[in-house]
Write an enzyme that holds these catalytic residues in place. Structure first.
Site, PDB file in Angstrom:
ATOM      1  CB  CYS A   1      -8.345 -81.416  45.944  1.00 51.80           C
ATOM      2  SG  CYS A   1      -8.758 -82.898  46.862  1.00 51.80           S
TER       3      CYS A   1
ATOM      4  CD  GLU B   1     -11.372 -80.266  53.251  1.00 48.84           C
ATOM      5  OE1 GLU B   1     -10.245 -80.028  52.752  1.00 48.84           O
ATOM      6  OE2 GLU B   1     -11.535 -80.626  54.410  1.00 48.84           O
TER       7      GLU B   1
HETATM    8  P1  NAP Z   1     -16.949 -74.956  42.181  1.00 45.62           P
HETATM    9  O1  NAP Z   1     -17.227 -74.384  40.862  1.00 45.62           O
HETATM   10  O2  NAP Z   1     -16.583 -74.037  43.285  1.00 45.62           O
HETATM   11  O3  NAP Z   1     -18.262 -75.801  42.550  1.00 45.62           O
HETATM   12  C1  NAP Z   1     -18.312 -76.579  43.707  1.00 45.62           C
HETATM   13  C2  NAP Z   1     -19.756 -76.775  44.124  1.00 45.62           C
HETATM   14  O4  NAP Z   1     -20.314 -75.526  44.530  1.00 45.62           O
HETATM   15  C3  NAP Z   1     -20.659 -77.287  43.011  1.00 45.62           C
HETATM   16  O5  NAP Z   1     -21.572 -78.208  43.570  1.00 45.62           O
HETATM   17  C4  NAP Z   1     -21.374 -76.024  42.536  1.00 45.62           C
HETATM   18  O6  NAP Z   1     -22.619 -76.295  41.960  1.00 45.62           O
HETATM   19  C5  NAP Z   1     -21.547 -75.288  43.846  1.00 45.62           C
HETATM   20  N1  NAP Z   1     -21.722 -73.848  43.717  1.00 45.62           N
HETATM   21  C6  NAP Z   1     -21.336 -73.029  42.720  1.00 45.62           C
HETATM   22  N2  NAP Z   1     -21.659 -71.748  43.013  1.00 45.62           N
HETATM   23  C7  NAP Z   1     -22.254 -71.772  44.233  1.00 45.62           C
HETATM   24  C8  NAP Z   1     -22.817 -70.770  45.077  1.00 45.62           C
HETATM   25  N3  NAP Z   1     -22.794 -69.480  44.750  1.00 45.62           N
HETATM   26  N4  NAP Z   1     -23.358 -71.148  46.267  1.00 45.62           N
HETATM   27  C9  NAP Z   1     -23.367 -72.447  46.628  1.00 45.62           C
HETATM   28  N5  NAP Z   1     -22.855 -73.434  45.871  1.00 45.62           N
HETATM   29  C10 NAP Z   1     -22.296 -73.109  44.686  1.00 45.62           C
HETATM   30  O7  NAP Z   1     -15.792 -76.039  42.152  1.00 45.62           O
HETATM   31  P2  NAP Z   1     -15.578 -77.238  41.093  1.00 45.62           P
HETATM   32  O8  NAP Z   1     -15.158 -76.605  39.827  1.00 45.62           O
HETATM   33  O9  NAP Z   1     -16.740 -78.169  41.115  1.00 45.62           O
HETATM   34  O10 NAP Z   1     -14.387 -78.038  41.750  1.00 45.62           O
HETATM   35  C11 NAP Z   1     -13.028 -77.831  41.453  1.00 45.62           C
HETATM   36  C12 NAP Z   1     -12.301 -77.259  42.641  1.00 45.62           C
HETATM   37  O11 NAP Z   1     -12.561 -78.051  43.804  1.00 45.62           O
HETATM   38  C13 NAP Z   1     -10.802 -77.272  42.490  1.00 45.62           C
HETATM   39  O12 NAP Z   1     -10.309 -76.007  42.801  1.00 45.62           O
HETATM   40  C14 NAP Z   1     -10.318 -78.276  43.520  1.00 45.62           C
HETATM   41  O13 NAP Z   1      -9.053 -77.987  44.055  1.00 45.62           O
HETATM   42  C15 NAP Z   1     -11.361 -78.198  44.552  1.00 45.62           C
HETATM   43  N6  NAP Z   1     -11.420 -79.439  45.300  1.00 45.62           N
HETATM   44  C16 NAP Z   1     -10.954 -79.451  46.569  1.00 45.62           C
HETATM   45  C17 NAP Z   1     -10.993 -80.621  47.304  1.00 45.62           C
HETATM   46  C18 NAP Z   1     -10.500 -80.660  48.707  1.00 45.62           C
HETATM   47  O14 NAP Z   1     -10.769 -81.645  49.377  1.00 45.62           O
HETATM   48  N7  NAP Z   1      -9.786 -79.664  49.172  1.00 45.62           N
HETATM   49  C19 NAP Z   1     -11.515 -81.783  46.740  1.00 45.62           C
HETATM   50  C20 NAP Z   1     -11.980 -81.732  45.438  1.00 45.62           C
HETATM   51  C21 NAP Z   1     -11.927 -80.551  44.718  1.00 45.62           C
HETATM   52  P3  NAP Z   1     -22.777 -76.403  40.357  1.00 45.62           P
HETATM   53  O15 NAP Z   1     -21.935 -77.528  39.916  1.00 45.62           O
HETATM   54  O16 NAP Z   1     -24.222 -76.637  40.193  1.00 45.62           O
HETATM   55  O17 NAP Z   1     -22.305 -75.078  39.816  1.00 45.62           O
END
Ligand code: NAP
Length: 522
Positions: free
Chosen positions: A296, A257
């Site tokens: 999102c 997602e």
């Molecule tokens: P993110 O930076 O991609 O982080 C998401 C998760 O991935 C966090 O738990 C992060 O851990 C982890 N992570 C980071 N690097 C990783 C790696 N190399 N390998 C494995 N895991 C890793 O996203 P975010 O900033 O938290 O969230 C915002 C985004 O989420 C927005 O773009 C939003 O649109 C999207 N979103 C989508 C939905 C949906 O249902 N489509 C719902 C909610 C949000 P750390 O925090 O420890 O870095």
């Protein structure tokens, strides 16, 4: 003294290690909690979850597991005040916005408790009727669905520490699959507290629920081919996950997602002054400011008939001006903070990019923040107007994760659909009109690039569930850049946590195999 968010792995809490990450109050900057770095012993802990947690969960029927979810709901409800307090401090959200996450999560858990009770004493599911494959009708094929052998790893985004946990964990646990949750570090406190409460209450068998806080290192390496993995977050992280060997080589089933350029459309019939027009403006303002735009599903692109651009901008600006941004502890505050200063910087950078092809129609930053200063992560709402809809590119490509939406004019239905598809796959599109035929045509077309299409006419003004609200009865997820995932949708969610196998053999053997099975029907 600040809280240390320890990992719960292998059926025990790990001792606090060196503090590596710090969780902050996005309004005051106060330190709230710490997490450690890379988790230790993940392969052994994952094996414990599969063997101990998986075995105990699979020994239960769907109805027994549903009863366990119902107990978890009661527990969560008894601790709502604690969860709201954590949400206020760590996410900087108003009470109403905290409710979207806290109560949204509890509601979804309760929804699956009810659905699961309906599956009764079965331990597997049948998919459709048996197909006869021989002339004498004795040799048949029955598609059966059995819970996956492995565990479910969830790597979640920062914006829904409660709902993001339970909307995934509820169908997984109901299916009999143990869960390992890795919340986004910046807001991990609420997820951690909820997991700790469930563990302390002894509501789940050992190994059924584990948590890793602070660092994703080693999580994907510890997966084995029968596990499943769900990721919610940015498209950049999603692409790293897709190319990890566990996913790319070992075919671990993955659900993604990611980003989404959701669209909300005002119908051609909905002239200024009509009820549909007013509904559109009310909902646009609400959906772009709930959780400070950090949903999102928030409408990043607002499409309106060209001739109504000015009227929509004026009406929306009037409503946006009434929303005060600041510290949610102040009763006058209508919209709280972004989750962190990093997100603040990211939103400001994104806004600057969008402004290169748009005019500013409303900028809430002219008003002073309530009980917050420039060191906080507060961003006031901004409504932009795209200068040339067809020539613009950034508005269809860049998700600014804050209270920002861009208004665009369209010529006719075909043009509106063409613009909507330029998001290259989104979670949700909404349409506001009193013309059901127009909405139905739009829905057929929008369904080709959106996971959910939300239609609102004056008839359903009071009853519709909201463009941005993800209801467990409807699927959540979108094609293309939205990640291509699919969650929820009632019992449809169970498919991800089951392995479908075609059992071919004598009809008598199939009848015995189906004795503890119930048909999966929606
Ligand atoms: P993110 O930076 O991609 O982080 C998401 C998760 O991935 C966090 O738990 C992060 O851990 C982890 N992570 C980071 N690097 C990783 C790696 N190399 N390998 C494995 N895991 C890793 O996203 P975010 O900033 O938290 O969230 C915002 C985004 O989420 C927005 O773009 C939003 O649109 C999207 N979103 C989508 C939905 C949906 O249902 N489509 C719902 C909610 C949000 P750390 O925090 O420890 O870095």
């Amino acid at each position: 003294m600040t809280t240390f968010l320890s990992n719960y792995l292998g059926g025990q809490w790990q001792s606090p290690s060196q503090a590596v990450h710090t969780l902050l109050d996005p309004i005051t900057g106060e330190t709230l909690a710490h997490t450690g770095g890379a988790a230790q012993g993940l392969p052994q802990a994952f094996e414990f979850a599969r063997k101990e947690g998986g075995r105990a969960l699979k020994a239960m029927s769907y109805a027994q597991r549903a009863a366990m979810l119902a107990e978890m709901v009661k527990l969560m409800q008894s601790k709502r005040d604690d969860y709201y307090a954590i949400s206020l401090a760590n996410s900087g959200t108003t009470k109403a916005d905290s409710g979207v996450d806290v109560d949204g999560g509890i509601f979804t858990l309760g929804y699956y408790a009810k659905l699961g009770a309906g599956l009764g004493d079965a331990t597997s599911l049948t998919d459709g009727a048996a197909a006869v494959m021989s002339k004498d009708q004795l040799f048949q094929s029955q598609h059966m669905m059995v819970p996956v052998r492995g565990l479910a790893l969830f790597i979640n985004a920062f914006n829904f520490p409660s709902w993001g946990l339970w909307e995934k964990a509820a169908p997984a646990l109901l299916s009999g699959v143990p869960v390992v949750i890795k919340p986004a570090t910046v807001t991990a406190w609420l997820t951690h507290r909820m997991v700790a409460d469930v563990i302390e209450a002894g509501l789940l068998p050992p190994g059924a629920l584990s948590i890793v806080c602070g660092n994703s290192t080693g999580l994907l390496d510890a997966l084995t081919p029968f596990d499943v993995m769900s990721f919610t977050g940015s498209a950049d992280t999603a692409s790293k996950i897709r190319s990890h060997p566990s996913i790319a080589r070992d075919s671990v089933r993955v659900n993604i997602e990611a980003d989404s350029l959701n669209v909300t459309i005002l119908g051609e019939d909905a002239a200024p002054g009509t009820e549909a027009f007013n509904l559109y403006v009310d909902n646009l303002v609400r959906d772009m400011t709930i959780k400070s735009g950090q949903r999102c599903t928030a409408p990043r692109r607002a499409l309106v008939p060209k001739g109504y651009m000015h009227a929509v901008a004026e009406a929306a600006a009037g409503k946006l001006a009434a929303i005060r941004t600041g510290d949610p502890r102040n009763a006058e505050t209508g919209m709280g903070a972004l989750v962190s200063r990093e997100q603040y910087d990211s939103v400001q950078a994104g806004l600057a990019q969008l402004k290169s092809e748009s005019s500013t129609l409303f900028d809430g930053s002219a008003q002073p923040l309530l009980d917050a200063d420039e060191r906080s992560a507060c961003v006031a709402p901004t409504l932009l107007g795209v200068r040339d809809t067809d020539a613009a590119t950034k508005v269809h490509d860049l998700e600014v994760f804050g209270p920002v939406s861009s208004l665009m004019g369209y010529r006719d239905l075909a043009h509106a659909m063409e613009i909507a598809h330029r998001g290259l796959g989104s979670l949700v599109a909404s349409v506001y009109s009193a013309d059901n035929a127009w909405m139905a045509s739009a829905a057929q077309e929008l369904a080709t690039s959106h996971g959910r299409v939300h239609l609102v006419s004056p008839e359903v003004a009071k009853t519709h569930t909201g463009h941005g609200n993800v209801m467990p009865a409807s699927i959540h997820g979108g094609p293309g850049r939205a990640g291509g995932g699919e969650e929820l949708g009632g019992l449809r969610a169970l498919a991800f946590y089951h392995r479908k196998s075609a059992i071919q053999g004598p009809s008598a053997a199939l009848d015995i195999a189906k004795q503890n099975s119930t048909p999966l029907s929606y």
